[in-house]
Design a protein around this motif. Structure first.
Motif, PDB file in Angstrom:
ATOM      1  N   SER A   1       0.811  -1.209   0.000  1.00 46.50           N
ATOM      2  CA  SER A   1       0.000   0.000   0.000  1.00 46.50           C
ATOM      3  C   SER A   1       0.852   1.270   0.000  1.00 46.50           C
ATOM      4  CB  SER A   1      -0.958  -0.007   1.191  1.00 46.50           C
ATOM      5  OG  SER A   1      -0.232   0.202   2.384  1.00 46.50           O
ATOM      6  N   PHE A   2       2.122   1.123   0.329  1.00 47.24           N
ATOM      7  CA  PHE A   2       3.000   2.303   0.336  1.00 47.24           C
ATOM      8  C   PHE A   2       3.871   2.394  -0.906  1.00 47.24           C
ATOM      9  CE2 PHE A   2       2.049   1.626   4.819  1.00 47.24           C
ATOM     10  CZ  PHE A   2       1.579   2.882   5.132  1.00 47.24           C
TER      11      PHE A   2
ATOM     12  N   ASN B   1      -0.758   6.505  -2.548  1.00 52.72           N
ATOM     13  CA  ASN B   1      -1.949   5.654  -2.678  1.00 52.72           C
ATOM     14  C   ASN B   1      -3.052   6.091  -1.730  1.00 52.72           C
ATOM     15  OD1 ASN B   1      -0.589   4.125  -4.546  1.00 52.72           O
ATOM     16  ND2 ASN B   1       0.210   2.713  -2.982  1.00 52.72           N
ATOM     17  N   TYR B   2      -2.651   6.465  -0.521  1.00 49.40           N
ATOM     18  CA  TYR B   2      -3.640   6.905   0.467  1.00 49.40           C
ATOM     19  C   TYR B   2      -4.226   8.252   0.070  1.00 49.40           C
ATOM     20  CZ  TYR B   2      -2.216   3.068   3.451  1.00 49.40           C
ATOM     21  OH  TYR B   2      -1.986   1.836   3.946  1.00 49.40           O
TER      22      TYR B   2
ATOM     23  N   ALA C   1      -4.128  -0.006  -0.104  1.00 49.09           N
ATOM     24  CA  ALA C   1      -4.226   1.235   0.672  1.00 49.09           C
ATOM     25  C   ALA C   1      -5.678   1.505   1.059  1.00 49.09           C
ATOM     26  CB  ALA C   1      -3.671   2.406  -0.132  1.00 49.09           C
TER      27      ALA C   1
END
Ligand code: ATP
Ligand code: MG
Lengths: 294, 365
Positions: free
Chosen positions: A39-40, A60-61, A265
């Motif tokens: 997710s990072f 992504n966040y 994410a």
């Protein structure tokens, strides 16, 4: 652990511990850690992997917070999950009370069997059954028009209506059991004492039964809410044109966009925001986590 | 302040089982009335009929002359103290006590004041804000009493409230309950299987067996003039001799037995020629030397002596091998005869009774 060794011997204990550890590590912790790492990182063409663009980032966040549509879907998911939780609670509380305190124990057993039998069928089949029941030409409309309650068939599968119905049906037992257990543990004399002191039925519930059942109610609500927010099968099977569920967006990222990085994410965001929401509600309603664990 | 309770020919059936049979009794306003009987005789059932958790199959419960049929427990002028007290563990002491006022819409300040007042009454100071789990058994007891008194009931119903306490505390609470009853003047209906409790506290006692009320009378009357063998043997100790009524003379009768003939009071349900039993209390018997044979005596030999502190139980055996008990005061200057001494057991005709042996049973209607 010592108790375990004393009972089953050292070798069996080690095997059991190892299997539990394997299950936890290999099937729960590691996959989640891998996704967490995903997710990072960015979704890059293969030739750029390991290149200068392959860095850890919060991009992504940020995607989520830059997308009003996704935020809206997330918001609706929370709202409708809360609605499902509330409906489950309203249906379940009287039922749990009747099962625990009004019916004879022999009848209770039969009731539970009847309630549990649908669980033997898989969730997909049950959702699909509801799809058939709720369709325009389906049995529900046939019955309702048949007994003259409505003149023309209702379009059940529209908006979030069908999803809410399906989710209530799918998860209601997760609400019933904790509340039933909590009420069952209440001494019947307390209910009678309250009546004897002049309390109405309503007040007896408000002051004696509900406070006692609060941990059960809380754990039922948390369970149903989390299951709803994370549900995939029901919202996709019973979806209408304008009922998007947050899990469907995650699914889209992963399987249609093939972008596992943004997908994971989003998944972690869903988890984190749901936990935040639940703890906020619990704080407001003055329920502690230790009560729920009981 | 208090009302009378009239149980009018009440019966209670559970399926085909009759738990309470034809109970008829009037409990006077301000009276301390006990139902006494062995386990399963229907005491709790009677209390639940009065408080309204059950409706009788037949007959009527009347409180203050008013038929209670169809009136739910929360609308009856009664307050019930449960066998396990049933205090609300999630409320502090003072909210427990004033729960009945809370449901009547009394303001918080007034409730708080009333709680303090009632805590004074039951001798529990500085406990208003404690949790129930912080109280001892006796303190919980008092909170339960205060909670019931708070609604100012006309009739207080108590289901073996002292049975969970240890002996010392039980005796203390007996006196306390009695004092509270006198102070408030509320009608108390008390249930117990402990005869000592019933005799010590009550104005009147109703002795029950198998759903039937056997006798209603003052404690003295129950003890000294039981109506049948069941009441005699349930309340206090007895020496029992089987026999037949040979002749009747006013309230007295001649009783023929295998151990000889005795002169005794004739019980209500026995007549000339009936097979019956003679009941003699151990404390009404005395042991005397054998030199001259007295009336109403049995030749015996002392077998065992049990020292109980303030009195001594002397066990004796007669010629046919039956054991009897004689109770004498502990008096160091006048010790009881030693084991193996031959003597005669003597009792006064006025202090022994001829009674039918069986209780009236729930099936005998
Ligand atoms: N709800 C019920 N259904 C069926 N039978 C019952 C019910 N309640 C009581 N009984 C029966 O009625 C009889 C009297 O019961 P009750 O509880 O009044 O006895 P009790 O005198 O209070 O005894 P204890 O001293 O043990 O409390 C018992 O045999 C009991 O099994
Ligand atoms: Mg009882």
């Amino acid at each position: 652990m010592q108790e375990l060794i004393r009972r089953y011997g050292i070798s069996l204990s080690v095997i059991m511990a190892a299997m539990t550890a394997f299950w936890l590590l290999a099937l729960v912790v590691i996959p989640n850690l891998v996704l967490f790492k995903f997710s990072f990182r960015l979704y890059l063409p293969v030739d750029q992997l390991g290149g200068p663009n392959d860095v850890y980032t919060l991009k992504n966040y940020v995607t989520f917070f830059n997308s009003p549509i996704h935020i809206n879907v997330f918001f609706l998911t929370i709202v409708y999950s809360s609605l499902v939780t509330l409906i489950c609670l309203i249906i379940t509380y009287p039922l749990a009370y009747i099962l625990a305190k009004v019916l004879k124990p022999t009848d209770t057993a039969t009731f539970f069997l009847v309630l549990l039998i649908p669980l033997w069928v898989s969730e997909i089949l049950r959702s699909f059954a509801w799809f058939i029941i709720l369709s325009m030409q389906g049995p529900l409309n046939a019955i309702l028009t048949g007994i003259g309650l409505i003149d023309k068939p209702i379009r059940w599968i529209s908006g979030f209506q069908s999803v809410v119905i399906g989710l209530v049906y799918a998860y209601i037992l997760f609400m019933l059991f904790p509340i039933y257990n909590a009420i069952q543990a209440l001494d019947t004399n307390q209910i009678e004492a309250s009546q004897d002191l002049g309390a109405s039925t309503w007040r007896t519930h408000w002051r004696v039964v509900i406070p006692h059942a609060k941990p059960g109610i809380a754990s039922g609500c948390v369970m149903v809410f989390m299951l709803c927010a994370g549900s995939v099968v029901v919202p996709t099977t019973l979806a209408s044109t304008n009922s998007r569920w947050f899990t469907e967006i995650i699914q889209q990222w992963m399987f249609e966009g093939l972008d596992w990085n943004v997908g994971s994410a989003y998944a972690f965001l869903l988890l984190a925001l749901c936990i935040l929401f639940v703890s906020l509600v619990m704080r407001v309603l003055n329920v502690r986590l230790v009560d729920i664990a009981k | 302040m208090s009302e009378d309770v009239h149980l009018s020919q009440i019966c209670m059936d559970f399926g085909s089982f009759r738990a309470v049979n034809n109970v008829e009794v009037t409990i006077k306003p301000g009276e301390f009335f006990s139902f006494l009987g062995p386990s399963g005789c229907g005491k709790t059932t009677i209390l639940r009929l009065i408080s309204g958790f059950m409706e009788p199959t037949q007959g009527a419960v009347k409180i203050g002359g008013k038929d209670m049929k169809g009136i739910r427990p929360n609308a009856r002028p009664t307050a019930l103290i449960f066998q396990n007290l049933a205090l609300f563990p999630l409320m502090p002491v003072w909210e427990n006590i004033t729960f009945g006022l809370e449901v009547r819409g009394v303001s918080k300040e007034k409730r708080r004041a009333k709680a303090e007042e009632l805590l004074q009454l039951v001798d529990l100071h500085d406990s208003a804000d404690k949790r129930i789990s912080q109280l001892s058994g006796g303190q919980k007891q008092r909170v339960a009493i205060a909670r019931a008194l708070a609604v100012e009931p006309k009739v207080m119903l108590l289901d073996e409230p002292l049975s969970a306490l240890d002996l010392k505390l039980r005796q203390h609470m007996r006196a306390e309950l009695r004092a509270i009853q006198k102070r408030t003047g509320v009608t108390f209906i008390y249930i117990t299987h402990d005869q000592g409790e019933a005799l010590a506290m009550s104005d009147r006692v109703g002795v029950m067996s198998q759903g039937v009320l056997q006798q209603v009378a003052t404690p003295q009357e129950i003890y000294n003039n039981p109506v049948n063998g069941f009441v005699a043997s349930f309340v206090g100790e007895n020496n029992v001799i089987q026999g037949k009524v040979a002749s009747v003379n006013g309230g007295m009768a001649q009783f023929e037995t295998a151990k000889g003939a005795f002169h005794a009071k004739l019980g209500a349900s026995v007549g000339l020629g009936d097979q019956a039993k003679l009941f003699v209390r151990p404390e009404f018997c005395s042991l005397q030397p054998t030199n001259e044979t007295k009336a109403n005596s049995i030749a015996v030999e002392v077998t065992e002596i049990a020292f109980e502190g303030n009195f001594v139980n002397v066990f004796v055996r007669d010629n046919s091998g039956d054991t009897h008990m004689v109770q004498v005061q502990n008096d160091p200057s006048l010790p009881p005869p030693a084991p193996h001494t031959a003597c005669q057991m003597v009792f006064n005709p006025e202090s022994c009774m001829i009674l039918s042996e069986a209780a009236t049973s729930r099936h005998g209607h």
